[in-house]
Structure formats: C-alpha cells, structure tokens
Design an enzyme around this catalytic site. Sequence first.
Site, PDB file in Angstrom:
ATOM      1  N   TYR A  30       0.806  -1.219   0.000  1.00 48.51           N
ATOM      2  CA  TYR A  30       0.000   0.000   0.000  1.00 48.51           C
ATOM      3  C   TYR A  30       0.841   1.272   0.000  1.00 48.51           C
ATOM      4  CZ  TYR A  30      -4.337  -2.568   0.805  1.00 48.51           C
ATOM      5  OH  TYR A  30      -5.419  -3.395   0.671  1.00 48.51           O
TER       6      TYR A  30
ATOM      7  N   LYS B 209       4.409 -14.903   5.818  1.00 48.18           N
ATOM      8  CA  LYS B 209       4.750 -15.793   4.707  1.00 48.18           C
ATOM      9  C   LYS B 209       6.273 -15.867   4.694  1.00 48.18           C
ATOM     10  CE  LYS B 209       3.668 -18.170   0.954  1.00 48.18           C
ATOM     11  NZ  LYS B 209       2.990 -19.497   1.040  1.00 48.18           N
TER      12      LYS B 209
ATOM     13  N   ASP C 296      -1.438 -18.439   3.893  1.00 47.63           N
ATOM     14  CA  ASP C 296      -2.275 -19.387   3.131  1.00 47.63           C
ATOM     15  C   ASP C 296      -2.923 -20.400   4.079  1.00 47.63           C
ATOM     16  OD1 ASP C 296       0.318 -20.286   3.581  1.00 47.63           O
ATOM     17  OD2 ASP C 296       0.577 -21.212   1.608  1.00 47.63           O
TER      18      ASP C 296
ATOM     19  N   ASP D  74      -5.791  -7.184   4.623  1.00 53.27           N
ATOM     20  CA  ASP D  74      -6.918  -6.828   3.759  1.00 53.27           C
ATOM     21  C   ASP D  74      -7.636  -8.087   3.297  1.00 53.27           C
ATOM     22  OD1 ASP D  74      -8.588  -5.286   2.001  1.00 53.27           O
ATOM     23  OD2 ASP D  74      -7.302  -5.951   0.351  1.00 53.27           O
TER      24      ASP D  74
ATOM     25  N   ASP E  25     -11.606 -10.014   4.625  1.00 49.61           N
ATOM     26  CA  ASP E  25     -12.809 -10.269   3.819  1.00 49.61           C
ATOM     27  C   ASP E  25     -13.277 -11.704   4.044  1.00 49.61           C
ATOM     28  OD1 ASP E  25     -12.893  -7.707   2.731  1.00 49.61           O
ATOM     29  OD2 ASP E  25     -13.327  -8.455   0.711  1.00 49.61           O
TER      30      ASP E  25
HETATM   31  C1  IPM Z   1     -10.559  -2.177   2.865  1.00 46.56           C
HETATM   32  C2  IPM Z   1     -10.669  -1.883   1.398  1.00 46.56           C
HETATM   33  C3  IPM Z   1      -9.592  -0.891   1.024  1.00 46.56           C
HETATM   34  C4  IPM Z   1      -8.254  -1.529   1.305  1.00 46.56           C
HETATM   35  C5  IPM Z   1      -9.672  -0.386  -0.426  1.00 46.56           C
HETATM   36  C6  IPM Z   1     -11.031   0.171  -0.751  1.00 46.56           C
HETATM   37  C7  IPM Z   1      -8.593   0.604  -0.726  1.00 46.56           C
HETATM   38  O1  IPM Z   1     -10.596  -3.046   0.653  1.00 46.56           O
HETATM   39  O2  IPM Z   1     -10.759  -1.258   3.672  1.00 46.56           O
HETATM   40  O3  IPM Z   1     -10.312  -3.329   3.223  1.00 46.56           O
HETATM   41  O4  IPM Z   1      -7.708  -2.260   0.466  1.00 46.56           O
HETATM   42  O5  IPM Z   1      -7.737  -1.295   2.392  1.00 46.56           O
HETATM   43 MN    MN Z   2     -10.485  -4.834   1.851  1.00 40.66          MN
END
Ligand code: IPM
Ligand code: MN
Length: 361
Positions: A137, A196, A230, A254, A258
């Site tokens: 990032y 990793k 992983d 990140d 999810d």
């Molecule tokens: C998150 C999102 C952001 C990230 C994007 C929208 C830049 O996916 O907050 O997890 O990658 O951090």
């Molecule tokens: Mn994200």
Amino acid sequence: MKSYKIAIIGGDGTGPEVTAEAVKVMDAVAPKFGFKVEKTYFDFGGERYKRTGEILPDGAIDELKQHDAILLGAIGHPDVKPGILEKGLLLRMRFELDQYINLRPVRLFPGVETPIKDKGPAEIDYVVVRENTGDAYCGAGGFMMKGTPQEVAEQSALYSRFQVDRCLKYAFEYARKYGKKSRGVGKENTLGLVGKTNVLTYIYDLWERAFHEIGEKYYPDIRRDYYHVDATCMWMIKSPEWFDVLVTGNLFGDIITDLGAITQGGMGIAAGGNINPEGVSMFEPIGGSAPKYTGQGVINPLAAICAMGMMLQTLGQEAAAEKVEQAVRWVTANKLKSLAAGKMGYSTSEVGDMVAQKVAE
Ligand code: IPM
Ligand code: MN
C-alpha cells in the site's frame, strides 16, 4: 460532562444511510453513559468529486484533526474509476492521519448464519490487527515501456522496523487487554503472527524477529503463535476457534479480513477501526457503498453501528461500547431474519430504531 467532537463522513452510495443509523444509536447511548457528542458533517465522496473535481479539499485533513474521531460510511462511486476515491480519500485519510492500525474483529453474533458448518459464536470469535500504513500500500512502484509488448510493472511492498514495532506493540497490548483469557473465554491470551516467512523472506523475517523480540521482552504473559497466510485462510474455515488476536501486514490483513467477514455473516455486520492510538481514529463498516441499494432503505446498518461501538471503545467509553454490542447481539438473536440487504425483515431505519431503543433501556 465529557463531550466528543465527531466528524461524520457518510460518503457514497448507501454510506450516508447506514451512518445515519450509527449516529442515531450514538445519540441514544451517549446520555445513558453521561457524555455528549458534537457532530460535524463532511460531504467527501464521489458526488462531490464529480461536482467539483476535488477529492479531499485543502485543509480537510487539518480540519479532521480537530476532531476526537471520525465515523465513515463508505467510499466508492460507480461513475468514478476504481482507485481514484480509494486512494484519494480512504487511503489518504488513513495515511495522513497515521492510522497505523486497522482493527477488524471477526465475531459471529447469535442468530447470524455463517457459511461454516458446525461453527457458532463460541468458535468464531477473534480479532485481526492489520497494519495499515505500509506493505504494497506504500505506493512505491511504476511502469516501464507502458503500453508496449515489453511493458514492465513493478510495485514494492515496504516495511520499516518502526512500522512493524508500533503495530506489534499495539497488538500485544490489545491481546493483553482483550484476549480470550482477559475476556474469560479462554485459558491464555494469544497473539498469532500471520506471515509468509517461506517466500517473503525479507519482510516477514523482519516481522517475525520483531514479534519474538518484543514478545519475549515485554509480553511474556502472551502466548505467541505463527501462521503462514495461506494456511491461515484454511484454518479460518476449519478451526477458527484456534484464533484469539492475529496480527499481520497490510495486504494479507486486507485479504484475510474479507474471508473473516463472510464467516461472521458478511458485510452487513463486519466493522473496522482505522486507529491512531495517539491521534484521530476513523471507524467504518468494511463493506462497500453498495450503490444499487442506495436510497431504498434495505441496507443493513449493523456494521456501521458496530463501527460506532468500536469508536466509543477507543474513545474510552467502554461501558457504552459494550451496551451497543449487546444491543446489536439482541437484535441479531431476536429480530433479524437475515443480515442481507432486503432480507432483514425490517428497513434500514427500523433496524437502527431497534438498536437505539435497546441501548436506551
Ligand atoms: C478495505 C478496502 C480498502 C483496502 C480499499 C477500498 C482501498 O478493501 O478497507 O479493506 O484495500 O484497504
Ligand atoms: Mn479490503
């Protein structure tokens, strides 16, 4: 009476709708716990960008710094090329306010359906501490011979010892305070490093050395585990009960959050905090702006409400934060048919009303 200045950025799509419900609950809980909130609304987002060409106006960051915390809805507009608002607004605020922690609890609330068979709230109950400033990032990189068949693209992941150390320190402190032993649901407080080290032999070598050095010296009471990223994905599905507090770099954080979010019932409930422990922090539902549901009153506001609860916890209003979480748990256990947009059995504002009523009891 203690008073907090809260900046509110509803943002794009359904962001303003869910944020309004979080504000409703905040206004209901504050008098109960003897504090006040002073709100300032900011219209940053895709609409403003389309209107003015400006993503974050000059002086905006300084203005945000005058607040105790920021409540954010969602960033992302269907008419704006992906990356522009994310970089220009969300990532810029995270970086310029030096919100170096992204705290993302993965917690299954009662009554919420998880796609993992035979796992419930007792098993899905851990927190990811995602480093929030470095890694891929950082923006380092570029193209060579762009648009030609010889094109080369390069994007670097960078970590300084300083970035790693401050993140680890936060994660160890968090594990000591809120780990499973401290919460009375486990025998030990555990911090697991997700890395990793078998391939990213520079970056995660640095993380691993710092992890053990700091842990051994300052946090001998906290058990240390290491997982490859992983394998972590596999265990998040197979044995999520193993986890307590996990800490990892920005990109892995990140991705795994999810996955974590879907195991806790999805984007309708998953919340996160972009935290600068010494500065201004920003709290957000981690789902997107869901533009197709805008204005329909069908989107689930619980993630935004939970983000607001995390904000109260970070501001030191722990009892109020606990009350918000309990109220959300009560609503998921007793009221909602589903967490999905349009399938809750209630409108967005009705869900907000139920939580607000519960916290005011
Ligand atoms: C998150 C999102 C952001 C990230 C994007 C929208 C830049 O996916 O907050 O997890 O990658 O951090
Ligand atoms: Mn994200």
